[in-house]
Design a protein around this motif. Structure first.
Motif, PDB file in Angstrom:
ATOM      1  N   SER A   1       0.823  -1.211   0.000  1.00 61.00           N
ATOM      2  CA  SER A   1       0.000   0.000   0.000  1.00 61.00           C
ATOM      3  C   SER A   1       0.855   1.258   0.000  1.00 61.00           C
ATOM      4  CB  SER A   1      -0.935   0.013   1.216  1.00 61.00           C
ATOM      5  OG  SER A   1      -0.212   0.238   2.420  1.00 61.00           O
ATOM      6  N   LYS A   2       2.186   1.088  -0.019  1.00 58.86           N
ATOM      7  CA  LYS A   2       3.100   2.238  -0.009  1.00 58.86           C
ATOM      8  C   LYS A   2       4.179   2.054  -1.064  1.00 58.86           C
ATOM      9  CE  LYS A   2       2.520   2.936   4.984  1.00 58.86           C
ATOM     10  NZ  LYS A   2       3.212   2.998   6.293  1.00 58.86           N
ATOM     11  N   PHE A   3       4.242   2.956  -2.028  1.00 61.23           N
ATOM     12  CA  PHE A   3       5.311   2.897  -3.025  1.00 61.23           C
ATOM     13  C   PHE A   3       6.677   2.975  -2.368  1.00 61.23           C
ATOM     14  CE2 PHE A   3       2.485   4.797  -6.613  1.00 61.23           C
ATOM     15  CZ  PHE A   3       1.966   3.542  -6.859  1.00 61.23           C
ATOM     16  N   SER A   4       6.787   3.754  -1.303  1.00 63.33           N
ATOM     17  CA  SER A   4       8.071   3.899  -0.609  1.00 63.33           C
ATOM     18  C   SER A   4       8.548   2.564  -0.051  1.00 63.33           C
ATOM     19  CB  SER A   4       7.959   4.930   0.506  1.00 63.33           C
ATOM     20  OG  SER A   4       6.959   4.563   1.453  1.00 63.33           O
ATOM     21  N   SER A   5       7.621   1.760   0.477  1.00 67.81           N
ATOM     22  CA  SER A   5       7.979   0.445   1.010  1.00 67.81           C
ATOM     23  C   SER A   5       8.408  -0.494  -0.111  1.00 67.81           C
ATOM     24  CB  SER A   5       6.796  -0.162   1.773  1.00 67.81           C
ATOM     25  OG  SER A   5       7.096  -1.473   2.210  1.00 67.81           O
TER      26      SER A   5
ATOM     27  N   ARG B   1     -13.048  -0.775   3.957  1.00 67.58           N
ATOM     28  CA  ARG B   1     -13.802   0.379   3.469  1.00 67.58           C
ATOM     29  C   ARG B   1     -12.992   1.143   2.422  1.00 67.58           C
ATOM     30  NH1 ARG B   1     -12.609   5.257   6.238  1.00 67.58           N
ATOM     31  NH2 ARG B   1     -11.016   5.010   7.850  1.00 67.58           N
ATOM     32  N   GLN B   2     -13.674   1.947   1.669  1.00 69.13           N
ATOM     33  CA  GLN B   2     -13.056   2.661   0.562  1.00 69.13           C
ATOM     34  C   GLN B   2     -12.257   3.851   1.073  1.00 69.13           C
ATOM     35  OE1 GLN B   2     -15.741   3.382  -2.635  1.00 69.13           O
ATOM     36  NE2 GLN B   2     -14.170   4.109  -4.036  1.00 69.13           N
ATOM     37  N   THR B   3     -10.948   3.674   1.120  1.00 72.79           N
ATOM     38  CA  THR B   3     -10.038   4.738   1.532  1.00 72.79           C
ATOM     39  C   THR B   3      -8.854   4.759   0.582  1.00 72.79           C
ATOM     40  OG1 THR B   3      -8.875   3.233   3.039  1.00 72.79           O
ATOM     41  CG2 THR B   3     -10.631   4.571   3.986  1.00 72.79           C
ATOM     42  N   ASN B   4      -8.178   5.895   0.532  1.00 73.31           N
ATOM     43  CA  ASN B   4      -7.006   6.030  -0.317  1.00 73.31           C
ATOM     44  C   ASN B   4      -5.725   5.831   0.472  1.00 73.31           C
ATOM     45  OD1 ASN B   4      -8.638   6.561  -2.480  1.00 73.31           O
ATOM     46  ND2 ASN B   4      -8.181   8.741  -2.597  1.00 73.31           N
ATOM     47  N   THR B   5      -4.720   5.317  -0.200  1.00 74.93           N
ATOM     48  CA  THR B   5      -3.398   5.171   0.409  1.00 74.93           C
ATOM     49  C   THR B   5      -2.684   6.520   0.389  1.00 74.93           C
ATOM     50  OG1 THR B   5      -2.259   4.701  -1.672  1.00 74.93           O
ATOM     51  CG2 THR B   5      -3.278   2.831  -0.524  1.00 74.93           C
ATOM     52  N   GLU B   6      -1.496   6.564   0.960  1.00 73.64           N
ATOM     53  CA  GLU B   6      -0.703   7.794   0.934  1.00 73.64           C
ATOM     54  C   GLU B   6      -0.290   8.165  -0.493  1.00 73.64           C
ATOM     55  OE1 GLU B   6       3.815   6.246   1.804  1.00 73.64           O
ATOM     56  OE2 GLU B   6       2.503   6.489   3.543  1.00 73.64           O
ATOM     57  N   ASP B   7      -0.398   7.214  -1.407  1.00 68.63           N
ATOM     58  CA  ASP B   7      -0.067   7.478  -2.810  1.00 68.63           C
ATOM     59  C   ASP B   7      -1.289   7.926  -3.609  1.00 68.63           C
ATOM     60  OD1 ASP B   7       2.745   6.607  -2.652  1.00 68.63           O
ATOM     61  OD2 ASP B   7       1.871   4.637  -2.274  1.00 68.63           O
ATOM     62  N   GLY B   8      -2.437   8.074  -2.939  1.00 73.14           N
ATOM     63  CA  GLY B   8      -3.636   8.584  -3.598  1.00 73.14           C
ATOM     64  C   GLY B   8      -4.420   7.572  -4.389  1.00 73.14           C
TER      65      GLY B   8
ATOM     66  N   GLY C   1       0.242  -1.891  -6.636  1.00 71.01           N
ATOM     67  CA  GLY C   1       1.464  -2.184  -5.886  1.00 71.01           C
ATOM     68  C   GLY C   1       2.253  -3.333  -6.479  1.00 71.01           C
ATOM     69  N   PRO C   2       1.602  -4.494  -6.728  1.00 68.82           N
ATOM     70  CA  PRO C   2       2.310  -5.599  -7.376  1.00 68.82           C
ATOM     71  C   PRO C   2       2.822  -5.243  -8.773  1.00 68.82           C
ATOM     72  CG  PRO C   2       0.334  -6.400  -6.298  1.00 68.82           C
ATOM     73  CD  PRO C   2       0.291  -4.904  -6.199  1.00 68.82           C
ATOM     74  N   PHE C   3       2.054  -4.457  -9.524  1.00 71.40           N
ATOM     75  CA  PHE C   3       2.484  -3.983 -10.842  1.00 71.40           C
ATOM     76  C   PHE C   3       3.791  -3.210 -10.714  1.00 71.40           C
ATOM     77  CE2 PHE C   3       2.697  -1.174 -14.433  1.00 71.40           C
ATOM     78  CZ  PHE C   3       1.929  -1.715 -15.464  1.00 71.40           C
ATOM     79  N   PHE C   4       3.852  -2.280  -9.756  1.00 68.74           N
ATOM     80  CA  PHE C   4       5.046  -1.461  -9.526  1.00 68.74           C
ATOM     81  C   PHE C   4       6.216  -2.332  -9.058  1.00 68.74           C
ATOM     82  CE2 PHE C   4       7.170   1.811  -6.612  1.00 68.74           C
ATOM     83  CZ  PHE C   4       7.883   2.399  -7.647  1.00 68.74           C
ATOM     84  N   LEU C   5       5.958  -3.231  -8.136  1.00 67.57           N
ATOM     85  CA  LEU C   5       6.995  -4.140  -7.642  1.00 67.57           C
ATOM     86  C   LEU C   5       7.610  -4.940  -8.786  1.00 67.57           C
ATOM     87  CD1 LEU C   5       8.418  -5.693  -5.246  1.00 67.57           C
ATOM     88  CD2 LEU C   5       6.487  -7.294  -5.359  1.00 67.57           C
ATOM     89  N   THR C   6       6.768  -5.476  -9.638  1.00 69.76           N
ATOM     90  CA  THR C   6       7.244  -6.291 -10.757  1.00 69.76           C
ATOM     91  C   THR C   6       8.091  -5.470 -11.727  1.00 69.76           C
ATOM     92  OG1 THR C   6       5.298  -7.717 -10.548  1.00 69.76           O
ATOM     93  CG2 THR C   6       6.514  -7.827 -12.621  1.00 69.76           C
ATOM     94  N   ARG C   7       7.658  -4.235 -12.006  1.00 72.68           N
ATOM     95  CA  ARG C   7       8.447  -3.367 -12.883  1.00 72.68           C
ATOM     96  C   ARG C   7       9.848  -3.137 -12.330  1.00 72.68           C
ATOM     97  NH1 ARG C   7       7.134  -2.542 -18.020  1.00 72.68           N
ATOM     98  NH2 ARG C   7       8.285  -0.565 -17.968  1.00 72.68           N
TER      99      ARG C   7
ATOM    100  N   ASP D   1       6.265   8.573 -12.493  1.00 76.51           N
ATOM    101  CA  ASP D   1       7.125   9.475 -11.714  1.00 76.51           C
ATOM    102  C   ASP D   1       8.065   8.698 -10.807  1.00 76.51           C
ATOM    103  OD1 ASP D   1       5.970  11.624 -12.908  1.00 76.51           O
ATOM    104  OD2 ASP D   1       4.601  12.081 -11.257  1.00 76.51           O
ATOM    105  N   LYS D   2       7.583   7.590 -10.241  1.00 75.61           N
ATOM    106  CA  LYS D   2       8.425   6.781  -9.362  1.00 75.61           C
ATOM    107  C   LYS D   2       9.542   6.106 -10.142  1.00 75.61           C
ATOM    108  CE  LYS D   2       5.923   7.692  -5.771  1.00 75.61           C
ATOM    109  NZ  LYS D   2       6.455   8.519  -4.662  1.00 75.61           N
ATOM    110  N   LEU D   3       9.271   5.781 -11.397  1.00 71.69           N
ATOM    111  CA  LEU D   3      10.281   5.123 -12.220  1.00 71.69           C
ATOM    112  C   LEU D   3      11.317   6.092 -12.744  1.00 71.69           C
ATOM    113  CD1 LEU D   3       8.022   2.698 -14.292  1.00 71.69           C
ATOM    114  CD2 LEU D   3       9.411   2.154 -12.307  1.00 71.69           C
ATOM    115  N   ASN D   4      11.079   7.387 -12.572  1.00 71.23           N
ATOM    116  CA  ASN D   4      12.036   8.379 -13.049  1.00 71.23           C
ATOM    117  C   ASN D   4      13.249   8.516 -12.131  1.00 71.23           C
ATOM    118  OD1 ASN D   4      10.754   9.068 -15.402  1.00 71.23           O
ATOM    119  ND2 ASN D   4       9.543  10.700 -14.476  1.00 71.23           N
ATOM    120  N   ASP D   5      13.154   7.940 -10.932  1.00 70.19           N
ATOM    121  CA  ASP D   5      14.321   7.880 -10.057  1.00 70.19           C
ATOM    122  C   ASP D   5      15.439   7.198 -10.846  1.00 70.19           C
ATOM    123  OD1 ASP D   5      16.188   6.495  -8.172  1.00 70.19           O
ATOM    124  OD2 ASP D   5      14.948   7.475  -6.672  1.00 70.19           O
ATOM    125  N   LYS D   6      16.608   7.829 -10.912  1.00 67.04           N
ATOM    126  CA  LYS D   6      17.675   7.328 -11.796  1.00 67.04           C
ATOM    127  C   LYS D   6      18.081   5.903 -11.479  1.00 67.04           C
ATOM    128  CE  LYS D   6      21.446   9.340  -9.025  1.00 67.04           C
ATOM    129  NZ  LYS D   6      22.609  10.269  -9.053  1.00 67.04           N
TER     130      LYS D   6
END
Length: 335
Positions: A108-112, A140-147, A158-164, A322-327
């Protein structure tokens, strides 16, 4: 005598109805298929490395245990460190494989996710099997810190990002496999391809179903973009007795658990299709498919709509771009 006759008739009716109900229950349980779809491969995984997300509960535990039993070095990735370390100790004890480790991962956290990948890359030379197993329901329907709506982020984005972020490691370890745990619930989706973040107010079941149909579309879209030697497939584990419903009210859990005890698969049975996709030699060149009971199955018709599949892919890529733009983690954004 008249009363006795009707009393005996009443007892016979009760007995017949009871037998009929029991036969229906047995028949339905056999139809649901707790014994279907058994992974028959005895393939060894010595020298291989596997990640199992959500590996400290239910299907994830039994997936990790089986991979460890085959000789793999297994990383259990989940949020609960105490539970994760307990599971690691149990798997080591039951498989006699000491190469099982827990690492913290909160989808639930891109940072993690970024921190997990950095830690993994620093400590592991290869990645042969990535099992995207973690999932959540009934919140319940709530947003993560990543919106992003929480079920959608934990189950899909999250799994999509992890796999990338792990693709370079998977490419370097070819042949390698990506396994994505979806659900038969995907068939009741109410997906808007332009609302991947989950802005629309929906009930918990529709949000869960949306995340699971996205899993299948992701596998299909990713398969077209992977180099030869890496496969990705999605699956329905079946109705499985796990802790995924632990957030429900006591009354709802009690009703669900009665049904679960009668009809659902055990976690060992539920892990069979996942394991089949991880190890079956005949699937070495099969990619982008949806499996159930260890066989290819046709998913909901929306998955056949290439325009929708591509729209979901593109909109998900925009969420993580944007997260993938980290060098350190920059990856080619293909659409």
């Amino acid at each position: 005598m008249f009363d006795c006759y009707f009393f005996c008739l009443f007892l016979k009716v009760i007995v017949c109805l009871t037998v009929l109900v029991l036969l229906c229950v047995i028949g339905l349980r056999l139809w649901v298929g707790p014994g279907k779809g058994v992974c028959t491969s005895n393939a060894r995984l010595d020298g291989k490395v596997a990640i199992v997300t959500g590996g400290s509960l239910g299907i994830g535990v039994e997936t990790a245990r089986d991979l460890a039993r085959r000789g793999a070095r297994v990383v259990i990735a989940s949020r609960n460190a105490q539970k994760g370390n307990e599971v690691v100790a149990d798997i080591i004890a039951t498989t006699k494989n000491p190469n099982v480790e827990y690492k913290t991962l909160d989808l639930s956290k891109f940072s993690s996710i970024i921190q997990f990948v950095k830690d993994f890359n620093d400590n592991y030379e290869r990645l042969d099997i990535l099992v995207n197993n973690a999932g959540v329901a009934g919140i319940r329907q709530t947003n993560t810190e990543d919106g992003i709506e929480k079920i959608m982020q934990i189950n899909y984005v999250g799994p999509f990002f992890l796999t990338r972020l792990l693709l370079d490691k998977l490419k370097a370890s070819k042949p390698s496999r990506i396994v994505i745990v979806s659900s038969v619930a995907h068939r009741s989706h109410k997906l808007d391809p332009n609302d991947i973040i989950g802005k629309r107010p929906l009930d918990f079941w529709s949000r869960y179903a949306n995340s699971k149909v996205c899993n299948i579309m992701w596998a299909k879209a990713l398969a077209k973009r992977l180099p030869e030697g890496i496969t990705v497939n999605s699956l329905n584990p079946g109705l499985v007795k796990t802790d995924i419903f632990h957030r429900y009210s006591k009354l709802r859990k009690m009703i669900i658990n009665i049904f679960i005890d009668i009809f659902f698969k055990t976690p060992v049975e539920g892990a069979q299709t996942t394991l089949h996709l991880c190890v079956a030699p005949e699937l070495e060149h099969i990619s982008g498919k949806y499996f159930s009971d260890c066989k290819i199955e046709e998913p909901h018709k929306i998955v056949k709509d290439e325009s929708v599949v591509e729209k979901v892919w593109e909109n998900t890529m925009l969420l993580i771009k944007d997260k993938l733009n980290d060098k350190e983690y920059k990856l080619e954004i293909s659409t």
